[in-house]
Design an enzyme around this catalytic site. Structure first.
Site: not given
Lengths: 305, 298
Positions: A23, A132
């Site tokens: 990703s 993240c």
């Protein structure tokens, strides 16, 4: 000569080969279609999506490091609505299993994102990003506390029948505790690893290079950390592992699989060599052929014997 | 889009600037303002490719010319590449300059921002478009060493500015631009006045009369610029005030170079007034200067 069987089983999800893209490094699948047909990949993981559109962090967003790079994009994305309306129909055309990476800032966000993913589309799985490092709230916070991590997976699990992947951060003291927590929460697979938190300072301006001050380290520099974590987690959980972190060559991919990864993701290497995923598929196949394995899955976890 | 190009030349031309000529597939489809994403070695350090603007396109010979300044480890390593070796190149990539068909084209360059403008000079029909280059540099040494090997050989009008006043105008290249814009506005006014008296005659101060008029009676006048961000912002603001169309070529730290990673972005104000992200590598590097939002306050 019998062809090597590359079929990869990740719980309920079956892929034609174990090589996918990570990703944030592969956009929404279209940019690299100029180099090769993406349907040759096991799967594509698309850029992380949040409920609302995000403009992300100010530039500079990338900085080079020895055998690696830092990024602090900050989850720039078109938001859930635009993803479903605009990007998903285009992804269908790639004829490739799509893994949608979702991020949120609350449990409700994750629930919303999970329930919005159609179960009859090219979406093969949902990757739950609780790691993240580049956003101020949520993200990493969910991924460093085992109880929160488990809760995010539980909420997501309740809201979709799609296979769930938990993407874990390496920025923790004990990765095994986190892995067990997300397995308990209902994860069907675990992605290891997201980026390592780092920073660089410009000697001329005497200030941090990145607009966000800190960012996530990726590339060959992080490979040994990732291999170690895959190795540790393989011993502790039953769910399959998708290994990632600095994979650039087929040798790297073999190493991850020996450590316990059932599949691998190619990230930063795409930027340097757009053909890296294809070369890895070829190299993995040849490695199995020469070593006498009939199927690539036979090498998973061999380092533990 | 991924090619191996043969190195024809990799020579220092002065002031830490090198000329790199590559032969291969890129030249066939390259457009003014596009760039290539070069791999400078085969080891993992330095890891990332280097984006370098295309400065010359020779389609019959299948060659592109690049200029780069040695600024870090990647470009330092690139200087060691010899003629006859090959380099891995992604390209041509990016969205380049609009090539005007008629009128006047003013090119504004800061330092090594000069090089991408060469492809625009080569691409315009010089019998229909009058081109002038305004170029700012640190000092006389830089301007003479670099310009002597490039701009000064190109048979194009130019004016230079140096920060230390050692050559040309003492000060910023944007001073030259401001003067040119004011001069242009004055001529335009004079033209319109003259037109009222003797309708339809071409203004003699525009030279040959080859310039084709726009319907409203003004020749198309456009600006294209490349250089440091502060300079580009000043160029865009000056042109904006005068209502002159301007394109700017932006520079940003890049990773993928093909629009996938969102590492190199800028902010633009779209026609409906909303702010939006654009990728410098894919949607740019050339943008409408009036669209770019220069100060990103969060």
């Amino acid at each position: 000569m019998k062809p090597i069987d590359l079929t990869t089983h990740l719980g309920r999800l079956t892929l034609k080969n174990p090589v996918m893209t990570a990703s944030g490094t592969y956009g929404f699948g279209e940019e690299y279609a100029a180099f090769y047909d993406p349907s040759r990949l096991g799967a594509i993981t698309v850029k992380g999506i949040t409920p609302l559109p995000r403009r992300g962090n100010p530039v500079p967003r990338v900085a080079e490091t020895p055998s690696g790079m830092l990024n602090a994009v900050g989850l720039e994305n078109p938001g859930l609505e635009a993803f479903l309306a605009t990007y998903l129909p285009r992804l269908e055309k790639l004829k490739t299993p799509i893994i949608v990476n979702i991020s949120g800032f609350s449990l409700d966000d994750y629930a919303l994102m999970a329930s919005a993913m159609p179960e009859d589309s090219c979406i093969a799985a949902v990757e739950v990003n609780i790691s993240c490092p580049n956003i101020k709230q949520g993200g990493l916070a969910f991924g460093t506390d085992p109880r929160s991590a488990e809760e995010v997976l539980r909420v997501t699990r309740k809201n979709t029948k799609l296979p769930l992947i938990a993407k874990l951060t390496p920025n923790v003291t004990d990765i095994v505790t986190l892995a067990k927590a997300v397995e308990n929460g209902g994860a069907d697979m675990i992605s290891l690893i997201n980026t390592l938190l780092g920073m660089r300072i410009d000697l001329k301006t005497r200030k941090p290079i990145l607009g966000n001050t800190m960012g996530g380290l990726s590339g060959p520099a992080v490979l040994p950390v990732a291999v170690r974590m895959v190795y540790q987690v393989y011993k502790a959980v039953r769910v399959p592992i998708i290994g990632m972190g600095g994979i650039s060559t087929w040798q790297d991919a073999v190493e991850f699989m020996l450590a316990g990864a059932t599949a691998v993701s190619v990230g930063t290497a795409n930027f340097v060599n757009p053909l890296a995923p294809l070369e890895i598929i070829e190299g993995l196949t040849e490695y199995c052929r020469q070593a006498g394995f009939a199927a690539v899955r036979e090498i998973v976890g061999l380092a533990h014997r | 889009m991924l090619h191996r190009e043969i190195v024809i030349e990799n020579q220092r031309i002065g002031a830490d600037v090198y000329r790199l000529v590559l032969k291969g597939a890129v030249a066939a489809t390259a457009r003014p303002g596009q760039f290539v994403h070069l791999q400078v070695g085969t080891t993992t350090d330095p890891l990332l490719r280097r984006p370098i603007s295309i400065a010359g396109i020779d389609q019959p010979k299948g060659e592109i010319t690049l200029y780069y300044r040695v600024v870090g480890r990647g470009t330092a390593k690139l200087t060691g590449v010899r003629a006859g070796e090959t380099l891995s190149v992604i390209g041509p990539v990016g969205t380049g300059f609009t090539v005007p068909a008629v009128g006047e084209l003013l090119l504004v360059a800061g330092g090594i921002g000069l090089f991408p403008l060469f492809t625009l000079i080569e691409a315009v029909d010089r019998s229909a478009v009058r081109v002038k280059v305004l170029w700012g540099g640190e000092n006389r040494t830089f301007i003479q060493e670099v310009g002597g090997e490039t701009l000064f050989k190109m048979d194009v009008d130019y004016a230079v500015a140096t920060m230390d006043g050692s050559m040309g105008h003492a000060g910023l290249v944007t001073d030259l631009l401001q003067a040119a814009l004011e001069d242009r506005a004055a001529r335009s006014l004079a033209h319109r006045t003259a037109e009222g008296q003797t309708a339809g005659t071409a203004p003699s101060d525009w030279g040959t009369g080859a310039l084709t008029e726009r319907p409203e009676g003004r020749a198309a006048f456009t600006v294209a610029a490349c250089g440091p961000k502060g300079m580009l912002q000043a160029v865009a603001e000056s042109c904006g005030q005068m209502g002159v169309p301007v394109e700017v070529s932006l520079e940003e730290r890049m990773a993928c170079g093909v629009g996938a990673c969102l590492g190199c972005v800028c902010l633009v104000r779209t026609t409906d007034g909303t702010l939006a992200r654009r990728r410098v590598c894919k949607d740019g590097p050339v943008f409408d200067g009036r669209e770019v939002v220069w100060d990103e306050a969060d």
